[in-house]
Design a protein around this motif. Structure first.
Motif, PDB file in Angstrom:
ATOM      1  N   ASN A  88       0.827  -1.186   0.000  1.00  0.00           N
ATOM      2  CA  ASN A  88       0.000   0.000   0.000  1.00  0.00           C
ATOM      3  C   ASN A  88       0.872   1.250   0.000  1.00  0.00           C
ATOM      4  O   ASN A  88       0.852   2.056  -0.930  1.00  0.00           O
ATOM      5  N   LEU A 115      -6.082  -4.697  -4.521  1.00  0.00           N
ATOM      6  CA  LEU A 115      -7.005  -3.618  -4.157  1.00  0.00           C
ATOM      7  C   LEU A 115      -7.937  -4.069  -3.034  1.00  0.00           C
ATOM      8  O   LEU A 115      -8.223  -3.298  -2.110  1.00  0.00           O
ATOM      9  N   HIS A 118      -6.562  -4.059   0.700  1.00  0.00           N
ATOM     10  CA  HIS A 118      -6.192  -2.808   1.368  1.00  0.00           C
ATOM     11  C   HIS A 118      -7.339  -1.815   1.253  1.00  0.00           C
ATOM     12  O   HIS A 118      -8.015  -1.759   0.223  1.00  0.00           O
ATOM     13  N   ASN A 120      -9.077   1.370   0.344  1.00  0.00           N
ATOM     14  CA  ASN A 120      -8.762   2.399  -0.639  1.00  0.00           C
ATOM     15  C   ASN A 120     -10.050   3.038  -1.116  1.00  0.00           C
ATOM     16  O   ASN A 120     -11.155   2.538  -0.848  1.00  0.00           O
ATOM     17  N   LEU A 168      -1.746   0.970  -5.874  1.00  0.00           N
ATOM     18  CA  LEU A 168      -2.217   1.778  -4.760  1.00  0.00           C
ATOM     19  C   LEU A 168      -1.345   3.017  -4.560  1.00  0.00           C
ATOM     20  O   LEU A 168      -1.340   3.595  -3.475  1.00  0.00           O
TER      21      LEU A 168
END
Lengths: 320, 316, 284
Positions: A88, A115, A118, A120, A168
């Protein structure tokens, strides 16, 4: 100044017998800065980098030191904190993309997984992944999304790895010899890609390599490691135009020059010692043409902790 | 004395995929006595296959290899028996080219004994001599390969090749697996040995800077063909073929720091040797490709005296 | 001048605890077998003595007696001798034939290899004990017949164990280098190829011995192989089964013997594997 990453007095040891592999390594990376770590096998360059994310192999452990990322000490951080940072805020790309990708999972799913694992604020993950693949020069991102790793060449897999690591928008990218296994024309493609993406995102980078030529065109600052210690730090210009440590000098002189001279290559006699065999002396002294009594009985410390420093009693260019 | 390679083709059948890989697609070259021919190219260009054919590990599918007017037989067995001692090979990886269960002394001695190159009572002194020639102290004779560093192992591999008293040494990426600070040492050793034993070298590498350092002549290979051939100054100082140019641009250059433009980057990748494109194999990546390049396979043609290029576009 | 002597695999073997324990257990069993082979057992294993039938372990009959008053200790060591003889003979045959075929197949490839691999696959397809049963049934009951049956069952394992490394090693650069150096094929085979294929075979021999003992015991348990009144560990277990409730010793001691020798051989196999593989040796 605000450091992004600050490593101080880091040492890595073999857990079983406390033999030291990385010794008293300190350096910092500023936001947006690219740093190259150059060294031969066994110099501790990769271990230093793996320590940052707590990814040391079993049997190895951090002996002492601190790794501060945006002010937090990562060595004492919980697994949960590390997990949030990995992929990340700090991403990593490896020498062999084949072993870093899951062979039985479609590339698209692997990228989406990054994705999903984490937090986001990306609204359309699939579109974001496709954009990412396109940005690293994958010809047909939609098809690549549905493909498996083995359907790609080494160069293309490395591109996918880079796309994955950038998904990210990490603040720091750690690259462990990602071009060593590639052909030279492909290596150049990857270097060009990384240079472009770094500039575009103003991302910091730690590039580990044994090849001085690679970092010359890629990074702002170079750290030279030998037998587990940093022997010289400087800006790219300083390291390549006026190297101070005899090891750096020798390393540069041993590369065949571009001006096609056929003279004997300047060589460094002998082989690098194991870091734990060195003791209280300069690790390079047995191979050094400048070494004196002092070098064999005392260890030269890095001259200071500023941007450029050298660990040598008789650095090149100093009056003796 | 010279080695002639004439129209050599090598294909491998891949049974699992029911396809054929064309590793060499018509290679011709000549190496004169005492010279060093450098062969440079990326993976899949056929340089290592060529090395295996020259030392007789495999027979060519088509074409001939001649050593001193004598055809190296199609049968592998024959060529090994009759030419074992004259053409030798040094492998890339010194970690796998030495028998892990044999001391380095006995590994060199075995060559001398098998071919009875010295009287029995002189074998030992010959081994010591050979090891000292390559810079291995004699007290290391009884060590096993895993007790040696990569550079030392490569020296032993070289000593073992020299024990057979060869005329031609094929060096297949001899320094690529070694640490940077050790490479220069081994390169210097190779240069010395060539003088000392009046050897002929074929130096194969993907690393143009090493090839440039040691070679008299350079052949640039791409997908099983030679695309450019000439003296090193011709090939490297005035490269003609677009691939040679791209290769030269791709060497990471430590003398140019920062601000290098990553603009002249060669696009695309090397095509699959099992599925070669029509026409010039390079046309898919070539910045100057013309429609005709997709149809006709360019032949190696004389650009200037001894400088040959396989690209009609640059010869116009 | 310092000469560096390589530590042999024997040095490494004696560094492993399991290797030492295994070797001890196996040595004890072999010694007992030798004792029995020279008829040095305290009591004749075949001698029936109805008066002292079904005695528990005591100072005369260390392991007690069976329903015919025969000494279980003497019978156990006699059975151990038979089991070991069968195991050694069968594994020797299996190893010789299997390694030969495996090396030939791996080395030459092509149709030879195809035949070798396919036929060993066929044998592999049957459960070991079932196949051994069938073969013993058609061959006969002598210990040699039993050995041949067990040998046939275990040959494919040796084919695999030899063929795999040959395939890998023959592609290694050092084998290619000696080919370029013009060494003869037998020389390459004996000096350069086999020593590097040797280790897994030795380990396999130790493990197969233990399996062979189990198979032999299994066969005699089922009434094939050794016939009464001769002693065999499997047969003894089989005969003692109905007595288990009131004469535990008749069942326990032969079973313990089987267990000890099988565990011992397995430990020896582990020890050898670690000692012969340079990658498993700890550095230093």
């Amino acid at each position: 100044m605000n450091k992004l990453l600050e490593i101080s007095n880091l040492s890595v040891v073999i857990a079983e017998d406390e033999r030291v592999l990385v010794n008293d390594v300190s350096f910092a990376i500023e936001p947006g800065e690219a740093v190259g770590v150059v060294g031969e096998s066994g110099s501790g360059k990769t271990l230093s980098a793996l320590s940052i994310l707590g990814l040391l192999a079993r049997g190895l452990k951090i002996g002492s030191g601190e790794v501060k990322f945006q002010g937090d000490n990562l060595i004492q951080a919980s697994d949960e904190t590390l997990r949030k940072i990995r992929g990340n805020e700090i991403a990593m790309i490896y020498q062999d993309p084949m072993t870093a990708l899951n062979p039985v999972m479609k590339l698209g799913d692997q990228l989406l997984e990054v994705l999903n694992s984490h937090e986001n604020s990306i609204a359309k993950p699939r579109e974001h992944v496709l954009e990412g693949l396109a940005a690293v020069g994958i010809p047909d991102p939609k098809r690549a999304f549905e493909s498996y790793p083995h359907e790609f060449s080494g160069g293309m897999r490395q591109r996918v790895m880079i796309a994955m690591s950038l998904l990210l928008s990490p603040k720091l990218l750690i690259a462990d010899e990602p071009t060593t296994a590639l052909d030279v024309t492909i290596q150049r493609q990857i270097l060009a890609l990384v240079a472009k993406e770094r500039r575009r995102r103003n991302m910091s980078m730690l590039w580990i390599t044994h090849d001085l030529g690679v970092v010359a065109n890629l990074v702002d600052r170079v750290i030279v490691m030998y037998a587990g210690r940093i022997v010289e730090v400087g800006t790219v210009k300083e390291i390549f135009n006026s190297p101070k440590h005899p090891y750096t000098v020798g390393l540069l002189a041993s590369l065949p020059a571009a001006d096609s001279s056929k003279d004997k290559l300047a060589s460094i006699p002998g082989v690098p010692p194991k870091p734990w065999q060195v003791g209280d002396s300069c690790a390079f002294s047995p191979r050094c043409w400048k070494s004196e009594e002092n070098c064999r009985s005392k260890r030269p410390e890095l001259s200071d902790r500023s941007a450029s420093a050298v660990a040598c009693f008789f650095p090149e260019g100093s009056s003796r | 004395m010279s080695l002639k390679v004439d129209g050599v083709i090598k294909r491998y059948k891949v049974r699992a995929k029911k396809s054929t890989i064309s590793a060499l697609n018509g290679v011709s070259l000549e190496v004169k006595r005492g010279e060093t021919l450098g062969i440079v190219g990326e993976s899949g260009c056929g340089k290592s296959t060529l090395a295996r054919l020259i030392v007789g590990l495999e027979p060519p599918t088509e074409g001939t290899l001649t050593w001193n007017e004598e055809v190296l037989g199609k049968s592998v067995r024959n060529s090994l028996k009759s030419h074992h001692s004259k053409i030798q090979l040094v492998f890339q990886d010194p970690y796998s080219s030495l028998n892990p269960r044999q001391t380095i002394g006995s590994c060199v001695a075995e060559v001398i004994k098998t071919h009875q190159l010295r009287a029995v009572d002189q074998v030992d002194s010959r081994v010591t001599e050979l090891l000292s020639v390559v810079g291995i102290p004699m007290d290391m004779k009884n060590r096993f390969p895993h007790q040696l560093s990569g550079g030392q192992r490569q020296r032993v591999a070289i000593a073992r090749a020299l024990a057979a008293e060869p005329d031609l040494l094929v060096l297949d990426e001899p320094v690529s697996a070694l640490d940077v600070s050790v490479r220069a040492d081994v390169m210097n050793l190779l240069v010395d040995l060539k003088e000392r034993f009046s050897l002929t070298y074929i130096f194969i590498s993907h690393d143009l800077s090493m090839v440039r350092h040691i070679s008299d002549e350079i052949a640039v290979m791409y997908l099983g063909r030679i695309v450019e051939l000439g003296s090193w100054s011709e090939v490297l100082n005035s490269p003609r073929h677009p691939y040679t140019r791209a290769l030269i641009d791709s060497i990471p250059d430590h003398t140019k720091i920062q601000g290098i433009d990553f603009e002249n980057v060669l696009e695309g990748e090397v095509p699959d040797p099992a599925n070669l494109p029509n026409g010039c194999a390079f046309h898919l990546r070539c910045p100057i490709a013309k429609p005709n390049c997709r149809i006709e396979v360019p032949a190696l043609k004389v650009a200037k005296a001894s400088h040959l290029v396989a690209c009609p576009e640059v010869l116009k | 001048m310092k000469t560096v002597r390589e530590k042999t695999w024997i040095n490494y073997y004696f560094k492993s605890t399991s290797g030492i324990v295994g070797l001890f257990l196996v040595s004890v069993m072999i010694t007992l077998s030798i004792v029995s082979a020279f008829s040095l057992a305290p009591i004749d294993p075949l001698e029936q003595n109805p008066i002292s039938a079904l005695q528990g372990p005591n100072s005369t009959y260390w392991f007690g007696t069976d329903q015919f008053g025969r000494d279980i200790f003497s019978r156990s060591i006699d059975g151990m001798r038979r089991s070991l003889s069968v195991a050694i003979l069968s594994v020797s045959i299996a190893a010789l034939v299997g390694v030969f075929l495996g090396v030939i197949g791996g080395l030459f490839g092509g149709w030879i290899d195809n035949i070798v691999v396919r036929s060993s696959d066929v044998i592999f397809a049957f459960p070991a004990i079932l196949l051994a049963l069938a073969i013993v049934n058609s061959l006969g009951n002598s210990w040699i017949d039993t050995s041949i049956a067990i040998a046939i069952v275990y040959t494919p394992i040796f084919i695999r164990v030899a063929r795999g490394p040959v395939l890998t090693v023959k592609e290694m650069d050092y084998v290619k280098s000696v080919r370029v150096l013009g060494f003869s094929t037998p020389r390459i085979l004996i000096r350069h190829l086999m020593p590097n294929v040797f280790a897994p075979i030795v380990v396999q021999i130790a493990l197969s011995l233990s399996w062979a003992i189990l198979t032999e015991s299994g066969l005699s348990f089922l009434g094939l192989g050794t016939q009464p009144p001769d002693a065999s560990l499997g047969l003894m277990v089989s005969e003692a089964q109905p007595l288990a409730a009131f004469a535990w010793w008749a069942l326990a001691f032969p079973s313990i013997f089987i267990t000890v020798v099988v565990v011992g051989l397995n430990l020896v196999g582990d020890g050898l594997r670690d000692a012969l593989d340079p990658a498993r040796r700890s550095s230093g």
